[in-house]
Design an enzyme around this catalytic site. Sequence first.
Site, PDB file in Angstrom:
ATOM      1  N   LYS A 258       1.026  -2.096   9.401  1.00 22.61           N
ATOM      2  CA  LYS A 258       2.168  -1.186   9.334  1.00 22.61           C
ATOM      3  C   LYS A 258       3.370  -1.916   9.926  1.00 22.61           C
ATOM      4  CE  LYS A 258       3.411   3.637  10.264  1.00 22.61           C
ATOM      5  NZ  LYS A 258       2.922   4.926  10.810  1.00 22.61           N
TER       6      LYS A 258
ATOM      7  N   LEU B 116       0.794  -1.221   0.000  1.00 18.07           N
ATOM      8  CA  LEU B 116       0.000   0.000   0.000  1.00 18.07           C
ATOM      9  C   LEU B 116       0.830   1.277   0.000  1.00 18.07           C
ATOM     10  CD1 LEU B 116      -2.841  -0.965   2.528  1.00 18.07           C
ATOM     11  CD2 LEU B 116      -2.938  -0.976   0.024  1.00 18.07           C
ATOM     12  N   GLY B 117       1.971   1.257   0.669  1.00 18.42           N
ATOM     13  CA  GLY B 117       2.767   2.468   0.735  1.00 18.42           C
ATOM     14  C   GLY B 117       3.980   2.276   1.620  1.00 18.42           C
TER      15      GLY B 117
ATOM     16  N   GLY C  97       7.136   4.590   4.008  1.00 24.22           N
ATOM     17  CA  GLY C  97       7.761   5.799   4.533  1.00 24.22           C
ATOM     18  C   GLY C  97       9.189   5.501   4.921  1.00 24.22           C
TER      19      GLY C  97
ATOM     20  N   ASP D 127       0.739  16.009  12.562  1.00 24.65           N
ATOM     21  CA  ASP D 127       1.122  15.649  11.189  1.00 24.65           C
ATOM     22  C   ASP D 127      -0.111  15.494  10.309  1.00 24.65           C
ATOM     23  OD1 ASP D 127       2.951  15.109   9.165  1.00 24.65           O
ATOM     24  OD2 ASP D 127       2.995  12.960   9.567  1.00 24.65           O
TER      25      ASP D 127
ATOM     26  N   VAL E  60       3.502  -0.222   4.659  1.00 24.96           N
ATOM     27  CA  VAL E  60       2.113  -0.579   4.958  1.00 24.96           C
ATOM     28  C   VAL E  60       1.633  -1.583   3.918  1.00 24.96           C
ATOM     29  CG1 VAL E  60      -0.235   0.247   5.316  1.00 24.96           C
ATOM     30  CG2 VAL E  60       1.706   1.700   5.953  1.00 24.96           C
TER      31      VAL E  60
END
Length: 269
Positions: A53, A30-31, A33, A141, A38
């Site tokens: 996560k 999904l993504g 950082g 954030d 994730v």
Amino acid sequence: MGSFSSTSSPDIRFDGIHPLPKRFEIIQFLGEGGSAVVLKCFDTFTHQNVAVKFAKGKYKLKHEAEMMKYLMKHKLDQQNVIKFHQSFSSNSCLVFEMCDINLKDYIKQRHPLKFQEIRTVIQQLATALEGLKKVKVIHSDIKTNNIMVVNQRTKPLQIKLIDFGLALHSNQTSQNINQCLFYKAPELILGLPYSSALDIWSLGCVMGKMLLNCVLFPGSSDYENLCYITDVLGPAPDYLVDACKKSEVYFKKSDSNQWILKFTAVKRF
């Protein structure tokens, strides 16, 4: 972003990522950082899709795990905060409810949004911030990437606030905050004391993004953003500049002994 093949191996690793618990079958990437990845996974115990996560390398997600447990204790998942299920592997693996799409991508797909749609989303975010304020937590954030649409087909305007990795308790406001530049509150730029009000500033920036499909303050440095903010809202009052730690970095005294913003580039902070 690509995807991973579904697997339930307890020893699976991706570029230094900690082992995924055996109960989770990977469906999709999904993504990513700086400290975590994730994944969309199928939980073979609960038979539900979840968002996992997953810490990378030396990183742990202990702070976020503790913060999410605190928020769930106060039932903030009922006030538009992402629902946290549990953590595994010494807080290297956090399990959340599965959502559909982040607000940034939703805006790209749906722009221009109707005023009623914007109002509905902002009301839900305001509810989340009200809940956080009651339990004395600052998200710090808030940005369109950290707001999820639960299901754009069946619940197109139900949203959840995510990513509490930088969240802090309101009695910890002596800490430095590395807020996203486009959503950064001016008190952080100027070195002034901050509070949960910085989340409200970020919320206003989100609302501007939803309305205009562009960033309100698109500077590439704190100084440039301060220039944009001044153009939109007018000059900072003298009493604020007097109180800020960086008054002489960004401002100079006029002939009438008033603070005015410098018009030459300064070192980025």
